[in-house]
Design a protein around this motif. Structure first.
Motif, mmCIF file in Angstrom:
data_model
loop_
_atom_site.group_PDB
_atom_site.id
_atom_site.type_symbol
_atom_site.label_atom_id
_atom_site.label_comp_id
_atom_site.label_asym_id
_atom_site.label_seq_id
_atom_site.Cartn_x
_atom_site.Cartn_y
_atom_site.Cartn_z
ATOM 1 N N PHE A 409 0.810 -1.217 0.000
ATOM 2 C CA PHE A 409 0.000 0.000 0.000
ATOM 3 C C PHE A 409 0.843 1.267 0.000
ATOM 4 O O PHE A 409 0.584 2.205 -0.772
ATOM 5 C CB PHE A 409 -0.955 0.015 1.200
ATOM 6 C CG PHE A 409 -1.877 1.209 1.210
ATOM 7 C CD1 PHE A 409 -3.087 1.158 0.532
ATOM 8 C CD2 PHE A 409 -1.528 2.382 1.868
ATOM 9 C CE1 PHE A 409 -3.934 2.270 0.507
ATOM 10 C CE2 PHE A 409 -2.368 3.491 1.864
ATOM 11 C CZ PHE A 409 -3.576 3.422 1.175
ATOM 12 N N ASP A 410 1.843 1.334 0.843
ATOM 13 C CA ASP A 410 2.639 2.571 0.951
ATOM 14 C C ASP A 410 3.444 2.853 -0.310
ATOM 15 O O ASP A 410 3.824 4.003 -0.565
ATOM 16 C CB ASP A 410 3.583 2.486 2.152
ATOM 17 C CG ASP A 410 2.826 2.566 3.478
ATOM 18 O OD1 ASP A 410 1.726 3.158 3.507
ATOM 19 O OD2 ASP A 410 3.333 2.019 4.480
ATOM 20 N N ARG A 413 -0.593 2.503 -4.027
ATOM 21 C CA ARG A 413 -1.970 2.414 -3.525
ATOM 22 C C ARG A 413 -2.910 1.818 -4.562
ATOM 23 O O ARG A 413 -3.804 1.042 -4.223
ATOM 24 C CB ARG A 413 -2.464 3.805 -3.103
ATOM 25 C CG ARG A 413 -1.690 4.390 -1.954
ATOM 26 C CD ARG A 413 -2.315 5.669 -1.434
ATOM 27 N NE ARG A 413 -1.480 6.236 -0.384
ATOM 28 C CZ ARG A 413 -1.875 7.150 0.487
ATOM 29 N NH1 ARG A 413 -3.107 7.634 0.420
ATOM 30 N NH2 ARG A 413 -1.063 7.607 1.412
ATOM 31 N N LYS A 440 -4.917 5.845 3.769
ATOM 32 C CA LYS A 440 -4.550 4.588 4.422
ATOM 33 C C LYS A 440 -5.536 4.189 5.505
ATOM 34 O O LYS A 440 -5.856 2.997 5.662
ATOM 35 C CB LYS A 440 -3.140 4.681 5.005
ATOM 36 C CG LYS A 440 -2.623 3.330 5.497
ATOM 37 C CD LYS A 440 -1.137 3.329 5.762
ATOM 38 C CE LYS A 440 -0.634 1.926 6.086
ATOM 39 N NZ LYS A 440 0.837 1.897 6.285
#
Length: 497
Positions: A409-410, A413, A440
């Motif tokens: 995710f970081d 995304r 997030k």
């Protein structure tokens, strides 16, 4: 070296149709270790014995799946009289006698399995004479499974009896021993961060050792995993059939195979904060699933109320990468998941909160009247319900999608949302509508909701709360655990051998 070997290994000898005289059972059930491992079949029987011990009530047959650990995550509405031990666990009253008994049983049986795995590993690593069918490929497969079993049991102990790294400065405190020899008498606890490093290193070795057997079609595992069929997992037809020697190579999804080890590695890496590695191992499984040739999601039409559907997969066995097998399992589960269970029935807590606004989610349809049907044998088609009655799901590939999405995710995304939506779409779940630039906090909330929906009765939810240092969810509210999701180490460490 002489020792008194575990009795269940002796009892397992009957399942092999041509056992020869290599297993000369001594009076009083004594077995010499060197006798057991004189031939390849000895290693087969020893490994099967370890898996059978893993499938017992105190481990995956109950407490580590649908039992104590699932209750710990507040999945059930518990009965004050019938479920007193689990109430003590969820209220963090670990000093109560029945809660202490649960913790001690998990501890002792886990270290018993670890001891058996270590004994097998030592025998195999020191043995240069026994000849195996398929040679070193089979030898390495057995060694890999033993290493993976040892790692899995240590990881379960770590998640139960140690603080999560997020609440312990990365895992600097020492709670449990890490045992790699047999016999092993003195076992001081090891820092959590170090144990996680050892587990990752051992699983990476195991993954490489087992890869040829399960990915090359010239070997049995490669053939089993090369196309879609049910032969990879042992389904129970109710006949209690007897296995022959060659069937040791079958039913790879009942064992810690290459893909199961990949998922376990991803799980351990995520727990350790090694997100790049977690994504790498989880994404390897995802890529295979996405091809649609080796694995598949259970179709929505096969998930739902078993009293309404004519064909059903209550335990989603098409998605299983590892599930111990125990013929006694249904006798344990029926007392808790059948219409006759009454006060003992484990009723789902907070169904409306778990599934919120999505009435079309097929997983919701599988919970009529707040009763989770995953472990019930009651259905419109009895044969469908009993087909998987002996399977204890431990690793299913949808988790790889959740792990990979969180881990990446970081960095990306949009990719995280794309991966996440694969499971959402497979379950007819249209409630999220996450955008590629989702923040997030919103994404992680959706992820936690998905874990709650996907892994009911599989003993995973409490570890999500613990790993992320989140409060538990119950009846639309949150319940602070204040670091109490740590069972105390039993008074005795007699199970560490």
């Amino acid at each position: 070296m002489k020792k008194r070997y575990i009795i269940n290994i002796v009892l397992l000898a009957f399942i092999f149709s041509s056992c020869d005289k290599w297993l000369d059972v001594k009076p009083e059930l004594d077995i010499y270790e060197e006798t057991l491992f004189e031939k390849a079949q000895g290693y087969y029987i020893a490994l099967n014995g370890v898996y059978i011990d893993m499938s017992g009530k105190n481990l995956y047959g109950k407490e580590l799946t649908w039992g104590a650990v699932e209750a710990w995550g507040r999945s059930y509405s518990l009965n004050e009289k019938a479920h007193r031990p689990y109430l003590d666990v969820i209220n963090f009253e670990y000093d109560k006698s029945e809660a202490k008994s649960i913790a001690a049983s998990i501890w002792l049986d886990s270290y018993k399995v670890i001891a058996e795995a270590n004994n097998l590993i030592q025998g195999l690593e020191n043995d240069g004479e026994v000849k195996f069918k398929y040679g070193d490929v089979t030898k390495n497969m057995i060694l890999a499974e033993a290493y993976a079993i040892r790692a899995l049991m240590h990881f379960e102990l770590l998640r139960i009896f140690a603080k999560a790294p997020i609440a312990d400065n990365g895992g600097e405190s020492a709670f449990i021993p890490y045992v790699t020899t047999y016999p092993s008498i003195v076992n001081p606890p090891v820092a959590t961060k170090n144990i996680l490093k050892y587990l990752i290193a051992d699983l990476e070795k195991a993954k490489e050792w087992i890869k040829p057997f399960d990915t090359d079609v010239q070997y049995p595992g490669g053939k089993i995993f090369s196309y879609l069929n049910d032969s990879r997992v042992k389904l129970d037809n109710g006949a209690g059939e007897v296995l022959g020697v060659d069937e040791f190579f079958n039913y790879r999804a009942n064992r810690l195979n290459y893909y199961a080890i990949s998922q376990l590695l991803a799980r351990v890496c995520l727990y350790a904060g090694e997100n790049d590695k977690a994504f790498e191992h989880a994404n390897e499984v995802i890529n295979v699933v996405n091809k649609g040739t080796n694995f598949r999601f259970v179709a929505p039409g096969y998930i739902g109320d078993p009293m309404e559907l004519s064909t059903i997969e209550p335990r989603l066995h098409s998605e299983i990468l590892f599930a111990p097998y125990n013929s006694e399992l249904s006798t344990w589960t029926e007392g808790y998941f059948s219409s006759s269970a009454k006060d003992w029935l484990l009723v789902l807590n907070d169904k409306s909160g778990i599934f919120s606004e999505n009435a079309d989610d097929v997983r919701l349809k599988a919970i009529p009247k707040n009763m989770v049907t995953k472990f019930s044998l009651e259905g419109r088609e009895e044969s469908d319900m009993i087909a998987a009655k002996s399977l204890e799901p431990v690793l299913r590939f949808p988790e790889c999608y959740y792990i990979a999405a969180e881990a990446v995710f970081d960095k990306d995304r949009a990719l995280a949302v794309e991966i996440f939506n694969k499971v959402v779409d497979a379950r007819n779940n249209s409630v999220y509508n996450l955008k590629a630039d989702v923040d997030k906090g919103t994404f992680m909330e959706a992820l936690v909701k998905e874990y709650r929906r996907e892994f009911l009765c599989e003993g995973q939810m409490v570890y999500v709360y613990k790993r992320l240092n989140l409060p538990l969810r119950e009846n639309g509210t949150t319940v602070a655990h204040n670091g109490k999701l740590v069972m105390p180490v039993p008074d005795t460490e007699a199970g560490v051998q």
